[in-house]
Design a protein around this motif. Structure first.
Motif, PDB file in Angstrom:
ATOM      1  N   ARG A 185     -28.373  -9.451  -6.606  1.00  0.00           N
ATOM      2  CA  ARG A 185     -26.978  -9.064  -6.378  1.00  0.00           C
ATOM      3  C   ARG A 185     -26.118 -10.317  -6.313  1.00  0.00           C
ATOM      4  NH1 ARG A 185     -27.356  -4.140  -2.164  1.00  0.00           N
ATOM      5  NH2 ARG A 185     -28.158  -2.612  -3.641  1.00  0.00           N
ATOM      6  N   GLU A 186     -24.956 -10.221  -6.899  1.00  0.00           N
ATOM      7  CA  GLU A 186     -24.034 -11.355  -6.906  1.00  0.00           C
ATOM      8  C   GLU A 186     -23.569 -11.697  -5.497  1.00  0.00           C
ATOM      9  OE1 GLU A 186     -19.625 -12.522  -8.649  1.00  0.00           O
ATOM     10  OE2 GLU A 186     -20.401 -10.509  -8.946  1.00  0.00           O
ATOM     11  N   ALA A 240     -27.188 -16.221  -6.835  1.00  0.00           N
ATOM     12  CA  ALA A 240     -26.864 -14.827  -6.526  1.00  0.00           C
ATOM     13  C   ALA A 240     -27.075 -14.590  -5.031  1.00  0.00           C
ATOM     14  CB  ALA A 240     -27.725 -13.885  -7.361  1.00  0.00           C
ATOM     15  N   PRO A 241     -26.182 -15.121  -4.186  1.00  0.00           N
ATOM     16  CA  PRO A 241     -26.404 -15.099  -2.734  1.00  0.00           C
ATOM     17  C   PRO A 241     -26.407 -13.716  -2.084  1.00  0.00           C
ATOM     18  CG  PRO A 241     -24.231 -15.976  -3.256  1.00  0.00           C
ATOM     19  CD  PRO A 241     -24.960 -15.815  -4.553  1.00  0.00           C
ATOM     20  N   GLY A 242     -26.067 -12.678  -2.814  1.00  0.00           N
ATOM     21  CA  GLY A 242     -26.168 -11.325  -2.270  1.00  0.00           C
ATOM     22  C   GLY A 242     -27.544 -10.717  -2.459  1.00  0.00           C
ATOM     23  N   ASP A 298     -19.665  -6.432 -12.811  1.00  0.00           N
ATOM     24  CA  ASP A 298     -20.706  -6.206 -13.813  1.00  0.00           C
ATOM     25  C   ASP A 298     -20.852  -7.361 -14.789  1.00  0.00           C
ATOM     26  OD1 ASP A 298     -21.453  -3.795 -12.734  1.00  0.00           O
ATOM     27  OD2 ASP A 298     -20.287  -2.589 -14.142  1.00  0.00           O
ATOM     28  N   VAL A 299     -19.741  -7.938 -15.223  1.00  0.00           N
ATOM     29  CA  VAL A 299     -19.803  -9.052 -16.183  1.00  0.00           C
ATOM     30  C   VAL A 299     -20.487 -10.253 -15.546  1.00  0.00           C
ATOM     31  CG1 VAL A 299     -18.426 -10.676 -17.536  1.00  0.00           C
ATOM     32  CG2 VAL A 299     -17.791  -8.251 -17.468  1.00  0.00           C
ATOM     33  N   ARG A 300     -20.084 -10.610 -14.347  1.00  0.00           N
ATOM     34  CA  ARG A 300     -20.682 -11.761 -13.652  1.00  0.00           C
ATOM     35  C   ARG A 300     -22.158 -11.507 -13.357  1.00  0.00           C
ATOM     36  NH1 ARG A 300     -22.269 -16.352 -13.190  1.00  0.00           N
ATOM     37  NH2 ARG A 300     -22.494 -17.236 -11.132  1.00  0.00           N
ATOM     38  N   LEU A 301     -22.506 -10.308 -12.920  1.00  0.00           N
ATOM     39  CA  LEU A 301     -23.900  -9.994 -12.629  1.00  0.00           C
ATOM     40  C   LEU A 301     -24.751 -10.107 -13.886  1.00  0.00           C
ATOM     41  CD1 LEU A 301     -25.996  -9.156 -10.536  1.00  0.00           C
ATOM     42  CD2 LEU A 301     -25.433  -6.762 -11.044  1.00  0.00           C
ATOM     43  N   ARG A 302     -24.246  -9.644 -15.007  1.00  0.00           N
ATOM     44  CA  ARG A 302     -25.001  -9.767 -16.267  1.00  0.00           C
ATOM     45  C   ARG A 302     -25.172 -11.232 -16.667  1.00  0.00           C
ATOM     46  NH1 ARG A 302     -26.461  -5.140 -18.369  1.00  0.00           N
ATOM     47  NH2 ARG A 302     -25.365  -3.257 -17.753  1.00  0.00           N
ATOM     48  N   GLN A 303     -24.186 -12.063 -16.394  1.00  0.00           N
ATOM     49  CA  GLN A 303     -24.311 -13.502 -16.664  1.00  0.00           C
ATOM     50  C   GLN A 303     -25.400 -14.118 -15.779  1.00  0.00           C
ATOM     51  OE1 GLN A 303     -20.283 -14.765 -15.897  1.00  0.00           O
ATOM     52  NE2 GLN A 303     -19.670 -14.546 -18.045  1.00  0.00           N
ATOM     53  N   ILE A 304     -25.423 -13.731 -14.515  1.00  0.00           N
ATOM     54  CA  ILE A 304     -26.460 -14.218 -13.604  1.00  0.00           C
ATOM     55  C   ILE A 304     -27.839 -13.794 -14.100  1.00  0.00           C
ATOM     56  CG2 ILE A 304     -27.429 -13.910 -11.288  1.00  0.00           C
ATOM     57  CD1 ILE A 304     -24.472 -13.733 -10.294  1.00  0.00           C
ATOM     58  N   ASP A 361     -28.752 -12.967 -17.140  1.00  0.00           N
ATOM     59  CA  ASP A 361     -29.085 -13.696 -18.370  1.00  0.00           C
ATOM     60  C   ASP A 361     -29.621 -15.088 -18.042  1.00  0.00           C
ATOM     61  OD1 ASP A 361     -28.349 -11.533 -19.897  1.00  0.00           O
ATOM     62  OD2 ASP A 361     -26.379 -12.357 -20.466  1.00  0.00           O
ATOM     63  N   GLY A 362     -28.998 -15.765 -17.072  1.00  0.00           N
ATOM     64  CA  GLY A 362     -29.475 -17.080 -16.645  1.00  0.00           C
ATOM     65  C   GLY A 362     -30.863 -17.006 -16.018  1.00  0.00           C
ATOM     66  N   LEU A 363     -31.094 -15.975 -15.212  1.00  0.00           N
ATOM     67  CA  LEU A 363     -32.422 -15.793 -14.608  1.00  0.00           C
ATOM     68  C   LEU A 363     -33.468 -15.489 -15.667  1.00  0.00           C
ATOM     69  CD1 LEU A 363     -31.577 -13.717 -11.402  1.00  0.00           C
ATOM     70  CD2 LEU A 363     -32.229 -16.130 -11.549  1.00  0.00           C
ATOM     71  N   ARG A 364     -33.080 -14.716 -16.672  1.00  0.00           N
ATOM     72  CA  ARG A 364     -34.012 -14.393 -17.754  1.00  0.00           C
ATOM     73  C   ARG A 364     -34.466 -15.673 -18.475  1.00  0.00           C
ATOM     74  NH1 ARG A 364     -34.845  -9.520 -19.081  1.00  0.00           N
ATOM     75  NH2 ARG A 364     -32.787  -8.726 -18.542  1.00  0.00           N
ATOM     76  N   LEU A 365     -33.541 -16.600 -18.695  1.00  0.00           N
ATOM     77  CA  LEU A 365     -33.888 -17.883 -19.323  1.00  0.00           C
ATOM     78  C   LEU A 365     -34.828 -18.692 -18.435  1.00  0.00           C
ATOM     79  CD1 LEU A 365     -30.461 -18.997 -20.840  1.00  0.00           C
ATOM     80  CD2 LEU A 365     -32.513 -18.266 -22.082  1.00  0.00           C
ATOM     81  N   ARG A 366     -34.511 -18.755 -17.149  1.00  0.00           N
ATOM     82  CA  ARG A 366     -35.370 -19.515 -16.234  1.00  0.00           C
ATOM     83  C   ARG A 366     -36.771 -18.923 -16.185  1.00  0.00           C
ATOM     84  NH1 ARG A 366     -34.487 -23.064 -11.577  1.00  0.00           N
ATOM     85  NH2 ARG A 366     -36.390 -23.028 -10.347  1.00  0.00           N
ATOM     86  N   ILE A 367     -36.871 -17.602 -16.134  1.00  0.00           N
ATOM     87  CA  ILE A 367     -38.174 -16.939 -16.103  1.00  0.00           C
ATOM     88  C   ILE A 367     -38.948 -17.212 -17.389  1.00  0.00           C
ATOM     89  CG2 ILE A 367     -39.239 -14.635 -16.194  1.00  0.00           C
ATOM     90  CD1 ILE A 367     -37.189 -13.837 -13.994  1.00  0.00           C
ATOM     91  N   ALA A 368     -38.274 -17.187 -18.525  1.00  0.00           N
ATOM     92  CA  ALA A 368     -38.925 -17.471 -19.807  1.00  0.00           C
ATOM     93  C   ALA A 368     -39.477 -18.896 -19.824  1.00  0.00           C
ATOM     94  CB  ALA A 368     -37.957 -17.254 -20.956  1.00  0.00           C
ATOM     95  N   GLN A 369     -38.771 -19.825 -19.219  1.00  0.00           N
ATOM     96  CA  GLN A 369     -39.223 -21.219 -19.173  1.00  0.00           C
ATOM     97  C   GLN A 369     -40.434 -21.400 -18.273  1.00  0.00           C
ATOM     98  OE1 GLN A 369     -35.649 -23.206 -17.913  1.00  0.00           O
ATOM     99  NE2 GLN A 369     -34.817 -23.326 -19.984  1.00  0.00           N
ATOM    100  N   MET A 370     -40.609 -20.506 -17.308  1.00  0.00           N
ATOM    101  CA  MET A 370     -41.756 -20.602 -16.406  1.00  0.00           C
ATOM    102  C   MET A 370     -43.055 -20.259 -17.127  1.00  0.00           C
ATOM    103  SD  MET A 370     -40.071 -19.020 -12.933  1.00  0.00           S
ATOM    104  CE  MET A 370     -41.455 -19.298 -11.829  1.00  0.00           C
TER     105      MET A 370
END
Length: 130
Positions: free
Chosen positions: A11-12, A79-81, A20-26, A28-37
């Motif tokens: 949660r944002e 995503a501090p929420g 919704d737009v900001r949450l989807r951006q967050i 997307d960023g998490l998806r990239l980080r997870i892929a790099q793991m």
């Protein structure tokens, strides 16, 4: 041995009315980080009923092989929420090798605790060595 099981509700903010737009951006960023793991274990980010969730789980030889705690710290920052729990059993953690630890993610902070329902591991989970 480094065993871990966890989940995060992404949660944002703690307000509960995420943009919704900001949450989807967050996400997307998490998806990239997870892929790099590139984990061979459970490492999943998916939307369920309109909300994003992360699920992790695995059992590796050493904690350094996957920075799952770092993922929780990162989510707390971006995503501090978000909220969630990570249970960890690390037999190489000095002074904590007989404990299951639980990391709690809430309101942008990750705190560490002893999981009293599963600790001490010996004799709660396993018999003492003969």
């Amino acid at each position: 041995m480094y065993e871990y099981h966890g989940w995060i509700t992404v949660r944002e903010s703690a307000v509960g009315d995420d943009d919704d737009v900001r949450l989807r951006q967050i996400v997307d960023g998490l998806r990239l980080r997870i892929a790099q793991m590139a984990s061979p274990y459970l490492l999943d980010l998916r939307w369920m009923n309109g909300e994003p969730f992360v699920h992790v789980g695995g059992n590796s030889n050493h904690s350094s092989s996957l920075d799952v705690v770092g993922l929780f710290d990162h989510v707390a920052e971006v995503a501090p929420g978000s909220y969630g729990l990570l249970h960890v059993r690390d037999d190489e953690d000095p002074g904590r090798e007989n404990e299951v630890r639980v990391l709690r993610l809430a309101r942008g902070t990750v705190t560490r605790h002893t999981e009293t329902l599963l600790s001490p591991c010996i004799p709660t989970l396993e018999d003492p060595f003969a």
